[in-house]
Every structure is written in structure tokens, then in C-alpha cells.
Design an enzyme around this catalytic site. Structure first.
Site, PDB file in Angstrom:
ATOM      1  N   GLU A 173       0.823  -1.222   0.000  1.00  0.00           N
ATOM      2  CA  GLU A 173       0.000   0.000   0.000  1.00  0.00           C
ATOM      3  C   GLU A 173       0.852   1.265   0.000  1.00  0.00           C
ATOM      4  O   GLU A 173       0.657   2.154   0.845  1.00  0.00           O
ATOM      5  CB  GLU A 173      -0.967  -0.017   1.202  1.00  0.00           C
ATOM      6  CG  GLU A 173      -1.977  -1.141   1.114  1.00  0.00           C
ATOM      7  CD  GLU A 173      -3.082  -1.109   2.171  1.00  0.00           C
ATOM      8  OE1 GLU A 173      -2.981  -0.324   3.130  1.00  0.00           O
ATOM      9  OE2 GLU A 173      -4.043  -1.883   2.019  1.00  0.00           O
ATOM     10  N   GLU A 291      -5.441  -8.445  -0.574  1.00  0.00           N
ATOM     11  CA  GLU A 291      -6.179  -8.166   0.667  1.00  0.00           C
ATOM     12  C   GLU A 291      -7.635  -7.892   0.305  1.00  0.00           C
ATOM     13  O   GLU A 291      -7.922  -6.944  -0.429  1.00  0.00           O
ATOM     14  CB  GLU A 291      -5.595  -6.947   1.410  1.00  0.00           C
ATOM     15  CG  GLU A 291      -4.247  -7.208   2.036  1.00  0.00           C
ATOM     16  CD  GLU A 291      -3.757  -6.077   2.940  1.00  0.00           C
ATOM     17  OE1 GLU A 291      -4.587  -5.401   3.581  1.00  0.00           O
ATOM     18  OE2 GLU A 291      -2.536  -5.868   2.983  1.00  0.00           O
TER      19      GLU A 291
HETATM   20  O1  AHR Z   1      -5.046  -6.230   6.939  1.00  0.00           O
HETATM   21  C1  AHR Z   1      -4.910  -5.117   7.757  1.00  0.00           C
HETATM   22  C2  AHR Z   1      -4.238  -3.943   7.075  1.00  0.00           C
HETATM   23  O2  AHR Z   1      -5.062  -3.432   6.063  1.00  0.00           O
HETATM   24  C3  AHR Z   1      -2.940  -4.228   6.363  1.00  0.00           C
HETATM   25  O3  AHR Z   1      -1.856  -4.180   7.222  1.00  0.00           O
HETATM   26  C4  AHR Z   1      -2.851  -3.134   5.361  1.00  0.00           C
HETATM   27  O4  AHR Z   1      -2.129  -3.512   4.209  1.00  0.00           O
HETATM   28  C5  AHR Z   1      -4.293  -2.772   5.064  1.00  0.00           C
HETATM   29  O5  AHR Z   1      -4.525  -1.423   5.120  1.00  0.00           O
END
Ligand code: AHR
Length: 494
Positions: A173, A291
Site C-alpha cells: 500500500e 487483501e
Molecule cells: O489487513 C490489515 C491492514 O489493512 C494491512 O496491514 C494493510 O495492508 C491494510 O490497510
């Protein structure tokens, strides 16, 4: 009663699911690692301190890859702190999640855990506070077979053979102001390119994943992604995409999450085509959705720097399960471009598996659709021809009241279908080219209370039940009766 009508044909496919599609993510965050997968004082832990009850459940998922060690954590993590004799490893402030990192678990311990599970690691490197040199050195530590400095160090610390880690994430990110060392797209491209060149000089066979947008809501989306693809297309194999859906939105918007995910992926399909055409690249690039999940954004995170504080330990509800099912359908229906997808996360942090320190574990509601996704939904994904659909308004536009995916492999044709309507409905489906199906099982999950969830006191409140007499099979046609607000998995043997 609403009567939906769809036709699927054997030769009309979106694509084939990649082996790596069914994957997961685990981070040094909250109690995901410490107290989640690792708890040496737990009565069920093995000789390496890993919880056997957690291992047993994770094994059942037959996962392909597991992404590690973060997440936001990776941008402040120095892998060199997590190797060698444990008593010499530094205990440090972990500034992404305001915790204390003991470094008891590092690269070698994580590799041990993946070996027990027969899962391939997907290692992220630190491109926040970390340098490209350190990223390169980690590849040498993990993958070099020669007598180079870091390969020797790995051997010294017990791993004779190289780990041969194939999948590597270039940061996490990096478009987000919350990220340690976050960068503009231009600066990220520069740093990631440098890292890619150095990492590949150690091991040219690795697959690299560049950072795409963190969410659809980023003001820099989709410009960030276009710039990253434009600058890195030649250097990477996948672009990563993240998206969480918040249960605090209106019910209609929450139920339309599958549409939002489809739209997000449609943008990526266009971006990939555009950049490939612009540069006349032959190579194909894919999406790594590393994610995705439901997120409850209604809790303050602890900020007092303790070891493994409980963070985001959700007990997802029936409603969340319905949305989660829709998300996995979207991943399947876009499997021509999505080749890796990682639930975020696997244990304790917004996860399907929840543990108690020194106590039992619990399977949250989303475990069930996730289990089905990982175990049964693979092979060719069929494309629907829509004859009659019903929709509802949402902030993402008109969303279908049904979310569905149909997969076919040698043994089975499987339908995963979620009914978001507040009434029972009928679905007529033509399955052209499948005249020899035999109904194997119809599993339904529903609960009159959409907020109902599994808990340590009532662990089996939300579980699948076998449903009889709701599927009528007549040659190449089927008729399904779906209960209101229900999740369904229907498996036919071929
Ligand atoms: O999964 C939790 C968090 O969400 C991760 O660390 C990050 O990559 C995202 O913002």
C-alpha cells in the site's frame, strides 16, 4: 415470487482458476502471529510452538500461497532483526500498529510453519523504511544456493537448502499516507524498479507483485495504478489490489459489495489492456488481489505499545457471510485477470479463525464460504447469459439481488449463489452441455437474525445445513428454490 433466469454453456467460460487463486494473508499484527499461529505455552502447541489446532484448520483450506509478514507492518520491518539466535533478537516498537515486536518469529520460523502446511510463501519486502539493498539481501538469504554472505547466514541458522521463494511483493500500500515511508507513484516506480532489478539479479526466476491502489476510495485511484503499470509493466508479473468492505455502510451498499468489486476489477482489466497496448508488450500481467474482506471500522486501535494486543478480532455475522460469498463470486467471475487472491487475514485479525490465548479456537461465519471457495470452487468458471435478473439500488449503481458463480472441473459442477432478496426466490438455470449431472449436495446457510454470529459460547450458530428438495434437475436444466437472505453451495457430480 421472483423468477431469475440464466443460461450457462460449457464453452462459454470466463477462464480457468489459477492454482494460486486460493491464498491467504497473515501479518505481524494484533494476535495473528503471537497467540494466533504461535503460542508455545498452549497445551496444543507442537515442538516449534505452533498451535496444532490452528494448523489443523488451516490445512483443511488447501491454500496455495500465504502472504507475509505484512501489510502495513512490513514497511517498518527489518528482516535482519528476525533471524539468528532468539535471545539476541531485538525487541522493538512496531509503529504501524503501535505494538511491541519481539521478533520471536522471523523468516525461518515462518518458513517452518509453511512447510508444515505445504503452503508456498509469498514474501513482501519493505519498500517503506527499508532499502532496495535490504530487499535484495532477503532474496539472497532465502533463495541463494551458493556461498554468498546471506546464503551462508541462512545455513548457519539451520536451513541448509534454499527456500526457493517464488512470489515477492514489492512493498505494501505505498499509495497510502498511513504507510511508513509512503511515496508518490513516480517515486514508488523508481524504488520498486530498483528493487526488482536487484532482487532478480540474485534470483531471476522470482515473480514480482507491484503495489496497486489500497482502496477504490483513494483519491489517487486509478491514476496511481496507471502510473505503476506504465512504469513497472516490464518488471513485475502482477499488480496488487486491496479492498475492504465496511459493515458500517447501509445494508444495500454492503450487499452491493460484489458489484463494487466487479467494477474495480473492470477498471483493472482496462488499465492492463491499455498499458499492454500502449507499449506493445507481449507479456500478460495479472491482478493479485492480496487483501480483501469485510472490515468493522468502528473500533479505536490500541496505541499503548504492548506485545500482541488484540486488534480487529471480529466475529463476523450472517450478514457478513452473505457479503463475503459475493466477494468470492466476484473473484471467480474475474479469474481471467485475478490469479492470486488472499483473504485478509487468516487468524485473529478480521479473520475466519479466532483463537483464545491458552484456550480454544472458533470458526467465524465467513469460514464456511471461504472453505468452499478454497476447496470446491475451481476449474473453468462459466459465463452467465442473463435472461431475467432483478436489481436493487446502491451507491455503486444497480446491483443484482443474486451473486453467483459456476465452476466446472473434471469431477464436479459447483454453483455458489447468494440471495440478497428479502423473500424466497426461484432460479431457473440452463446448463448447456451438461446433461449427465447428478445432484451431490445442496448446502444452505441462513439465519433469521442477520446480526447473529458464532461465538465461544455458541460456536455453531452459523453453519451450513444440508437442504433437501430445493433443487430440481431436468436434463440440462435446473430449478433452484433459494430462501431469502441465504448462502447456497450446490455441488453436482459429472
Ligand atoms: O489487513 C490489515 C491492514 O489493512 C494491512 O496491514 C494493510 O495492508 C491494510 O490497510
Amino acid at each position: 415470487m421472483k423468477r431469475f433466469k440464466f443460461v450457462y454453456s460449457k464453452n462459454e467460460v470466463v477462464g480457468k482458476t489459477a492454482e494460486t487463486l486460493h491464498s491467504a494473508f497473515i501479518e505481524h499484527m494484533g494476535r495473528a502471529i503471537y497467540g494466533g499461529i504461535y503460542e508455545p505455552t498452549h497445551p496444543l502447541s507442537d515442538e516449534d510452538g505452533f498451535r496444532k489446532d490452528v494448523l489443523e484448520k488451516v490445512k483443511k483450506l488447501n491454500l496455495s500461497l500465504i502472504r507475509y509478514p505484512g501489510g502495513n507492518f512490513v514497511s517498518g520491518y527489518f528482516w535482519e532483526d528476525g533471524i539468528g539466535p532468539r535471545e539476541k533478537r531485538p525487541q522493538k516498537r512496531e509503529e504501524a500498529w503501535w505494538s511491541i515486536e519481539t521478533n520471536e518469529i522471523g523468516t525461518d520460523e515462518f518458513m517452518k510453519w509453511t512447510k508444515k502446511l505445504n503452503i508456498q510463501p509469498f514474501m513482501a519486502v519493505n519498500l517503506g523504511a527499508g532499502t532496495t539493498e535490504s530487499a535484495r539481501n532477503l532474496v539472497e538469504y532465502c533463495n541463494a544456493a551458493d556461498d554468498s554472505k546471506y546464503a551462508k547466514l541462512r545455513r548457519k541458522y539451520g536451513a541448509k537448502e534454499p527456500y526457493g521463494i517464488k512470489y515477492w511483493g514489492l512493498g505494501n500500500e505505498m499509495d497510502g499516507p498511513w504507510q511508513i515511508g509512503y511515496l508518490s507513484a513516480e517515486k514508488y516506480v523508481e524504488k520498486a524498479k530498483e528493487a526488482a532489478i536487484k532482487m532478480r539479479s540474485v534470483d531471476p526466476t522470482i515473480k514480482l507483485i507491484g503495489c496497486g491502489s489500497s482502496t477504490i476510495d483513494m483519491p489517487t485511484y486509478p491514476e496511481w495504478d496507471m502510473k505503476v503499470l506504465d512504469g513497472l509493466y516490464d518488471y513485475i508479473d502482477y499488480i496488487s489490489v486491496h479492498q475492504y468492505f465496511f459493515e458500517s455502510t447501509t445494508e444495500a451498499d454492503f450487499f452491493a459489495s460484489h458489484l463494487a468489486m466487479d467494477d474495480y476489477l473492470a477498471t483493472f482489466r482496462s488499465l492492463l489492456n491499455y498499458v499492454q497496448t500502449k507499449h506493445r508488450y507481449k507479456k500478460e500481467l495479472y491482478v493479485c488481489f492480496d487483501e480483501y474482506n469485510i472490515w468493522y471500522n468502528n473500533k479505536e486501535l490500541p496505541k499503548d505499545y504492548t506485545i500482541a494486543p488484540p486488534i480487529l478480532e471480529e466475529q463476523q455475522s450472517m450478514k457478513d457471510l452473505l457479503v463475503f460469498g459475493g466477494l468470492t463470486n466476484s473473484l471467480l467471475n474475474n479469474c481471467d485477470i485475478v490469479k492470486i487472491s488472499c483473504i485478509a487475514q487468516l487468524v485473529n485479525v478480521i479473520a475466519p479463525i479466532l483463537t483464545k490465548n491458552n484456550g480454544p479456537l472458533l470458526l467465524n461465519s465467513i469460514w464456511y464460504p471461504y472453505f468452499n471457495y478454497c476447496n470446491y470452487l475451481n476449474g473453468d468458471v462459466l459465463k452467465p447469459f442473463v435472461i431475467k435478473d432483478y436489481k436493487f439500488p446502491s451507491k455503486y449503481g444497480e446491483a443484482s439481488l443474486l451473486s453467483q458463480s459456476v465452476t466446472v472441473n473434471k469431477e464436479e459442477l459447483v454453483i455458489q449463489i447468494v440471495n440478497y432478496a428479502k423473500e424466497d426466490v426461484t432460479v431457473e438455470m440452463g446448463l448447456n452441455g451438461f446433461d449427465n449431472l447428478v445432484l451431490f449436495k445442496h448446502e444452505e446457510i441462513r439465519d433469521d437474525d442477520l446480526n447473529a454470529h458464532n461465538s465461544f459460547a455458541e460456536p455453531y450458530r452459523i453453519v451450513p445445513h444440508e437442504k433437501k428438495n430445493a433443487v430440481k434437475l431436468d436434463g440440462e436444466k435446473i430449478q433452484l428454490k433459494l430462501a431469502k437472505l441465504s448462502y447456497n453451495l450446490i455441488r453436482f457430480k459429472r
